[in-house]
Scaffold this motif. Structure first.
Motif, PDB file in Angstrom:
ATOM      1  N   GLN A 143      -6.609  -0.724   8.139  1.00  0.00           N
ATOM      2  CA  GLN A 143      -6.075  -1.721   7.213  1.00  0.00           C
ATOM      3  C   GLN A 143      -4.633  -2.086   7.559  1.00  0.00           C
ATOM      4  O   GLN A 143      -4.265  -3.260   7.600  1.00  0.00           O
ATOM      5  N   ASP A 181     -11.329  -1.711  -6.133  1.00  0.00           N
ATOM      6  CA  ASP A 181      -9.914  -1.663  -5.773  1.00  0.00           C
ATOM      7  C   ASP A 181      -9.745  -1.320  -4.295  1.00  0.00           C
ATOM      8  O   ASP A 181      -8.914  -1.903  -3.597  1.00  0.00           O
ATOM      9  N   ASP A 182     -10.544  -0.366  -3.804  1.00  0.00           N
ATOM     10  CA  ASP A 182     -10.467  -0.007  -2.383  1.00  0.00           C
ATOM     11  C   ASP A 182     -10.955  -1.145  -1.493  1.00  0.00           C
ATOM     12  O   ASP A 182     -10.427  -1.363  -0.404  1.00  0.00           O
ATOM     13  N   LYS A 196      -8.117  -3.674  -1.390  1.00  0.00           N
ATOM     14  CA  LYS A 196      -6.985  -3.129  -0.641  1.00  0.00           C
ATOM     15  C   LYS A 196      -7.272  -3.161   0.850  1.00  0.00           C
ATOM     16  O   LYS A 196      -6.390  -3.483   1.651  1.00  0.00           O
ATOM     17  N   SER A 255      -6.990  -6.640   2.184  1.00  0.00           N
ATOM     18  CA  SER A 255      -5.618  -7.163   2.203  1.00  0.00           C
ATOM     19  C   SER A 255      -4.936  -6.964   3.550  1.00  0.00           C
ATOM     20  O   SER A 255      -3.949  -7.633   3.848  1.00  0.00           O
TER      21      SER A 255
END
Length: 915
Positions: free
Chosen positions: A30, A51-52, A55, A58
């Motif tokens: 990531q 949420d993971d 993330k 992103s």
């Protein structure tokens, strides 16, 4: 990737996976943004770890990057919202609606209202579009199919979905090879060396763990031991090879991804209903895989296959890319990824000088050789030359036209009406013998520099109608030239010796904001940006632009290469104050990465610069912000002890040890690294004669200059940005405008009757290729060439050259054109297999920038590169045969094809698909 640091990241990823550091693996994926692990992404979606999921995404894209990214995030957040409603958790649903889904109301307010109304239903399946929503497990599987298609179609994920083909334990292998080499250099190599640390070089001559002299820096006495006289260190070294995991068809690094067409992935509008998925997927929803392990592909894997990528036509000619990797020797070693964040000694952060220019600096440039000489241009047209080591201003020149009589009448009238002139750009020539100044009114002035304070007038050019927005030096054909661009929407190339105009490039539809000349191997070209956000590229041949891309921000954008010329960046600010720094993939015209950390609404046009092939810097939010080129996250930010404007102008010297920054009080601060401080100290005790010292006093602004300073805030383009090496120039918050002095090209056309033979002129085009008959004929869009298709399926291209008899280089019957072929001698020849020449209907279409031609002569359709004549693709064999072709006016990748069975096909070249 041209940098070895990226390859090192892949080696580390493989090592971490082999050592079962699973969370660290995905965190590095990531943060680096180099590889998108589709297997991990699928698992997180199946498990509902939203949420993971976001993330992880992103690190590769954000909501508003493009239509694909927007749809990806919308589908994820919509699913999260529906699951909350399905659990009757209204509070959670409202939180998701407000925090996650409201952002999409800007793009589709009606859809957001409809989503909100689901809160009023006892069961959201009462909504017709959601009536087929099943259970959570099947809904996630259906959504995942759509997400995978969107990700594979998203250009931001290109080259990030397949892990490189590596041998097992590649990093271990390299380290063992290094240890073998070190052991060979030992004076008395032991048969079974006991290696217990990697922190120091191995040696058999000292107790293990002591720091031995580096073999690279110490000559050996005697000859090197012969290879093979000691056992391989693989059996004794610290790393024992681990068994390779058995590869599976669900390998996490997508080593064998399916070839997917994207009928449902048009990047179209986001919607409330479920994604359109084939019936088979609805009947057999995919269950989460039972084996969560990640298998990195190795060279021995039986399941490896390269991911097929459909061809796509960009609006560019593919400029060559330097594929030579950066070596890890000498200073280049400091660019490795492991040292990317050791910033204290690498960035100029200490304020060492404060210079008082007397008027607001608009543009600055350090001398390429004498790296403490700083050239400054200001908002009242002044030019200053500073020796920053001694804090002495060597030269101060106020603006004046050298030869007013030689200037155009529009310029003379403009100066009488308003004498206010600002400097838009100053720049040194590559060897530092000349420097150029671009002004906000028509002209460019070139000075010659002879050392010390000796500056002489060299050339004055009335270059553009309106402001001259940028200037750069270049060496096309081994001849020094000056490149300018301006409000009149043109780019012009001038001989730096005599000022003769050599080229004029037309094609932008808005004032041209910046230019960035560059070369790859022996190909010279120029990037240009305009105020409508268009990026174009030009070769020195008057054949028109090869590129037509849109810059992030679509307003004031500049481009710059890294010092080694291998990486291309741009910095831009939108009219709303949103700023972007991005790195480009030149060969694809796609944004490779977008750097984060700007103020949400910048208070001016942001400037940027690059240094050491490693760092980016920008003036934003009353500070200077720094990024590592290989990391999108902000590295650090400094305020230079305060006193900076909202968007300070910045400029590195060549070595990156000094950084000039403009201040609020018409001054300049010089920031330095420890090396820069030592450089400046060498000038501290130098004395200068009184005549020079007197020049160092603060200049007095005359009434005319004061009026010019007041007028400069509204003259021409406001906050300026730079090109060649990233200098971005800015004024106060003034929107750029198109000058009123632009040419009015509107004409009243009248029909003319041709009644006499002498009113016509004929010209026979030269042809030596034995074309039997010309079947199709068209002028190129640039108007300087004719393309023909002969009945024997061969294409002929005639070009008019710019000569004394034909100064415009456009098509004319007064001068014969040349039959053109590339140096390779190849010809553009259509496929005629299985076609009847007598019945075939030849057809072709030319892309809007004249870079590509799509053609058919009864057989397959062929796509040719007009610059090289190479065949890029052939497709759609008959029957039916193509009889008419047309490029989409805005997208060269979309082609309409008329067939001899009266059907019309819409073909997308990028994804190899008929709509």
């Amino acid at each position: 990737m041209s940098s070895l640091s990226r390859e090192l990241v892949f080696l580390i990823l493989q090592f971490l996976d082999e050592e079962k550091f699973k969370e660290t693996v995905h965190k590095l994926e990531q943060e680096s943004g180099f590889f998108f692990n589709m297997k991990y992404f699928e698992d997180e979606v199946h498990n509902g770890n939203w949420d993971d999921v976001e993330k992880y995404l992103s690190g590769f894209t954000k909501v508003d990057d493009n239509r694909y990214s927007m749809k990806i995030f919308f589908e994820i957040r919509k699913q999260k919202y529906l699951e909350a409603l399905d659990k009757h958790d209204r509070a959670k649903a409202v939180e998701i609606l407000v925090k996650d889904l409201k952002v999409f109301s800007t793009f589709n307010e009606e859809l957001f209202k409809e989503i909100t109304q689901l809160l009023t239903l006892e069961n959201f399946r009462e909504n017709e579009q959601l009536s087929k929503y099943g259970d959570t497990k099947s809904a996630r599987s259906i959504m995942l199919v759509e997400l995978k298609k969107l990700i594979e179609a998203n250009p931001l994920f290109r080259d990030k979905l397949q892990f490189p083909n590596l041998k097992n334990s590649r990093l271990r292998t390299l380290i063992n090879q290094s240890l073998n080499w070190q052991h060979q250099l030992c004076k008395n190599p032991r048969p079974n060396p006991d290696i217990k640390t990697l922190f120091v070089d191995h040696t058999c001559g000292q107790p293990n763990g002591a720091r031995a002299p580096s073999p690279a820096n110490n000559p050996l006495l005697g000859s090197l031991p012969k290879a093979g006289v000691f056992p391989p260190l693989g059996a004794h070294g610290p790393f024992q090879p681990t068994p390779a995991p058995v590869p599976t068809p669900l390998a996490g690094w997508m080593s064998n991804p399916p070839t997917v067409t994207h009928p449902a992935v048009s990047g179209g509008a986001i919607g409330l209903g479920s994604p359109s998925i084939p019936a088979a997927a609805l009947k057999h929803p995919r269950t989460p895989p039972t084996n969560p392990s990640v298998d990195y592909p190795s060279g021995d894997s039986d399941h490896l296959s390269k991911r097929t990528r459909p061809i796509g036509i960009s609006d560019e000619i593919n400029l060559p890319v330097n594929v030579l990797p950066v070596s890890f020797t000498g200073h280049s070693h400091s660019h490795s990824h492991s040292q990317a964040f050791s910033t204290p000694e690498d960035l100029p952060k200490t304020v060492t000088r404060t210079l008082n220019q007397g008027s607001s600096p608009m543009s600055m440039d350090f001398h390429p050789v004498q790296q403490t000489l700083l050239l400054v241009g200001t908002n009242v047209g002044d030019i200053g030359l500073w020796e920053v080591g001694s804090r002495e201003r060597l030269v101060l020149r106020n603006f004046k036209v050298w030869d007013l009589g030689a200037c155009s009448m529009p310029l003379q009238a403009a100066l009488v009406k308003d004498p206010g002139v600002s400097v838009n750009r100053v720049i040194w020539s590559p060897d530092g013998s000349l420097f150029g100044v671009a002004y906000s009114r028509h002209i460019v002035q070139i000075y010659s520099y002879h050392g010390g304070d000796e500056v002489r007038q060299h050339l004055e050019i009335d270059a553009h109608v309106g402001g001259v927005n940028d200037i750069a030096f270049s060496h096309p054909n081994k001849q020094l030239c000056v490149i300018t661009c301006g409000d009149d929407k043109t780019i012009k190339v001038w001989d730096a010796t005599n000022g003769a105009k050599q080229y004029i490039f037309e094609g932008h539809e808005a004032p041209v904001y910046s230019v960035c000349p560059h070369h790859k191997e022996n190909i010279q070209f120029i990037f240009s940006t305009a105020l409508d956000g268009k990026i174009k590229a030009w070769l020195y041949d008057n054949l028109g632009s090869r590129v037509d891309y849109e810059a992030p921000g679509r307003w004031c954008t500049t481009m710059a290469y890294s010092a080694d010329g291998t990486r291309l960046f741009s910095c831009g600010t939108s009219k709303d104050g949103e700023s972007f720094i991005v790195e480009w993939n030149e060969s694809e015209g796609a944004v490779k990465r977008t750097y984060q950390g700007f103020r949400k609404r910048s208070l001016g046009v942001v400037q940027f610069d690059t240094t050491k092939n490693r760092f980016l810097a920008a003036g934003d939010d009353f500070s200077i912000k720094f990024w590592d080129m290989d990391n999108v996250q902000l590295l650090t930010s400094i305020d230079a002890d305060g006193g900076l404007p909202a968007s300070p102008r910045i400029r590195f010297n060549k070595d990156g040890c000094l950084l000039a920054v403009s201040t609020n009080d018409n001054g300049i601060k010089i920031l330095a690294t420890s090396d820069g401080i030592r450089l400046l100290r060498t000038f501290e005790n130098l004395s200068y004669d009184a005549s020079r010292t007197s020049e160092n006093s603060k200049p007095t602004i005359s009434p005319i200059s004061a009026a010019a300073a007041a007028a400069a805030t509204s003259a021409g383009l406001a906050d300026r940005a730079a090109s060649m090496n990233g200098d971005v120039r800015s004024l106060a918050d003034v929107k750029p405008r198109i000058t009123e002095e632009s040419n009015d090209k509107s004409k009243v056309w009248k029909l003319t009757e041709l009644s006499e033979p002498n009113q016509c002129r004929s010209l026979r085009l030269p042809e030596n290729l034995r074309a039997t008959k010309i079947s199709r004929l068209i002028f190129t869009n640039s108007g300087n060439a004719i393309l023909a298709l002969a009945s024997n399926a061969i294409h002929l291209l005639w070009k008019w050259q710019r000569t004394e008899r034909n100064s415009s280089g456009k098509a004319t019957a007064s001068v014969a054109p040349q039959l053109w072929q590339p140096p390779s001698g190849i010809m553009m020849t259509n496929d005629v297999t299985d076609s009847n020449p007598e019945e075939a209907v030849p057809c072709f279409a030319l892309s809007k920038n004249d870079s590509y031609v799509m053609s058919a002569s009864g057989g397959k359709i062929s796509l040719f590169n007009m610059m090289t004549f190479k065949t890029m693709a052939t497709f759609m064999p008959p029957p039916p045969a193509a009889t008419f072709l047309a490029f989409h006016p805005q997208d060269n990748n979309i082609i309409a094809i008329g067939m001899d069975d009266s059907s019309i096909q819409i073909y997308n070249v990028r994804v190899d698909e008929v709509w």
